[in-house]
Design a protein around this motif. Structure first.
Motif, PDB file in Angstrom:
ATOM      1  N   LEU A   1       0.637  -1.137   0.102  1.00  0.00           N
ATOM      2  CA  LEU A   1      -0.045  -0.130  -0.038  1.00  0.00           C
ATOM      3  C   LEU A   1       1.333   1.476  -0.290  1.00  0.00           C
ATOM      4  CD1 LEU A   1      -2.687  -0.965   2.594  1.00  0.00           C
ATOM      5  CD2 LEU A   1      -3.051  -1.248   0.557  1.00  0.00           C
TER       6      LEU A   1
ATOM      7  N   VAL B   1      -2.679   5.631  -0.430  1.00  0.00           N
ATOM      8  CA  VAL B   1      -3.579   5.639  -0.494  1.00  0.00           C
ATOM      9  C   VAL B   1      -5.008   6.085   0.608  1.00  0.00           C
ATOM     10  CG1 VAL B   1      -4.971   3.262   0.376  1.00  0.00           C
ATOM     11  CG2 VAL B   1      -3.504   3.382  -1.082  1.00  0.00           C
TER      12      VAL B   1
ATOM     13  N   TYR C   1      -9.151   1.662   5.008  1.00  0.00           N
ATOM     14  CA  TYR C   1      -8.745   1.562   4.481  1.00  0.00           C
ATOM     15  C   TYR C   1      -7.772  -0.202   3.904  1.00  0.00           C
ATOM     16  CZ  TYR C   1      -9.752   5.108   2.123  1.00  0.00           C
ATOM     17  OH  TYR C   1     -10.479   6.801   1.701  1.00  0.00           O
ATOM     18  N   LEU C   2      -7.217  -0.050   5.687  1.00  0.00           N
ATOM     19  CA  LEU C   2      -6.435  -1.084   5.840  1.00  0.00           C
ATOM     20  C   LEU C   2      -7.608  -2.553   5.907  1.00  0.00           C
ATOM     21  CD1 LEU C   2      -3.969  -0.437   8.882  1.00  0.00           C
ATOM     22  CD2 LEU C   2      -4.047  -1.859   6.506  1.00  0.00           C
TER      23      LEU C   2
ATOM     24  N   ALA D   1      -7.792  -3.833   2.212  1.00  0.00           N
ATOM     25  CA  ALA D   1      -6.625  -3.688   0.972  1.00  0.00           C
ATOM     26  C   ALA D   1      -6.428  -4.833   0.823  1.00  0.00           C
ATOM     27  CB  ALA D   1      -5.836  -3.364   2.034  1.00  0.00           C
TER      28      ALA D   1
ATOM     29  N   THR E   1       0.826  -5.941   7.399  1.00  0.00           N
ATOM     30  CA  THR E   1       0.821  -4.462   7.231  1.00  0.00           C
ATOM     31  C   THR E   1       1.025  -3.320   8.148  1.00  0.00           C
ATOM     32  OG1 THR E   1       0.749  -5.090   4.783  1.00  0.00           O
ATOM     33  CG2 THR E   1       0.537  -2.973   5.887  1.00  0.00           C
TER      34      THR E   1
ATOM     35  N   ARG F   1      -4.120  -4.666  11.078  1.00  0.00           N
ATOM     36  CA  ARG F   1      -5.741  -4.593   9.568  1.00  0.00           C
ATOM     37  C   ARG F   1      -6.553  -5.628  10.787  1.00  0.00           C
ATOM     38  NH1 ARG F   1      -5.433  -7.599   5.138  1.00  0.00           N
ATOM     39  NH2 ARG F   1      -6.146  -6.777   4.985  1.00  0.00           N
TER      40      ARG F   1
END
Length: 190
Positions: free
Chosen positions: A71, A75, A95-96, A99, A108, A135
């Motif tokens: 990412l 983003v 957004y996480l 993804a 991430t 996440r």
């Protein structure tokens, strides 16, 4: 003359033990870190945050291995106006959790670098705020994942303040990396 053979034997045993000890050293965790700078952050704070992160990912002395994130910071562009005590958590996790990451991808983590919170947590007037997101829907360790750094910590005599910053950022990232993906961040306003 007897101590000399004993000394040679001791050195030989140490020489044999060193490769074994090197093989048992724990592997450093591999983590993909995306740095998001919020609108209020100052240049000195950004530089300190990035240099502290780079030291944690140093190939020789680092505490974890930095993987290339899938990412891009863009983003999270719509999150840059938010604050940690506001909607930053929702925006970043939105957004996480959506993804598309490979199943074998390293964890991430988004590291949001911001100016100091409304009420400083230290006696340093120029402290900065760092918030780490994984996440998961909720933080694994909320206290570790919302921390502060002092941009002048590397410039003072001694290393206690610099080590405190490195420890705080490491704990922030590792806690966020430990979050398991449990589904989409809800409620989804759309």
């Amino acid at each position: 003359m007897r101590p000399l053979p004993a000394l040679v034997s001791a050195f030989a045993l140490c020489g044999l033990a060193v490769p074994v000890l090197a093989q048992t050293a724990p592997a450093r965790p591999r983590i993909a870190v995306v740095v998001v700078t919020l609108d209020q952050v100052r240049q000195i704070q950004l530089e300190h945050g990035l240099s502290t992160l780079a030291s944690l990912g140093d190939a020789e002395w680092g505490r974890f291995t930095l993987a290339e994130p899938v990412l891009a910071p863009d983003v999270f562009a719509s999150c840059k106006d938010e604050r940690a005590e506001g909607k930053l958590d929702y925006c970043t996790r939105f957004y996480l959790t959506r993804a598309e990451l490979a199943a074998d991808a390293p964890p991430t983590v988004v590291v949001a670098i911001d100016d100091r919170p409304a009420e400083a947590r230290t006696r340093h007037g120029d402290e900065m705020r760092v918030t780490c997101y994984g996440r998961g829907v909720l933080p694994a360790d909320a206290a570790a994942q919302d921390t502060w750094l002092w941009p002048h910590s590397a410039h003072v005599h001694g290393v206690n303040a610099w080590n405190r910053d490195r420890d705080a950022l490491e704990a922030c990232i590792k806690a966020a990396a430990s979050e398991a993906w449990t589904g989409l961040r809800q409620p989804d306003p759309s």
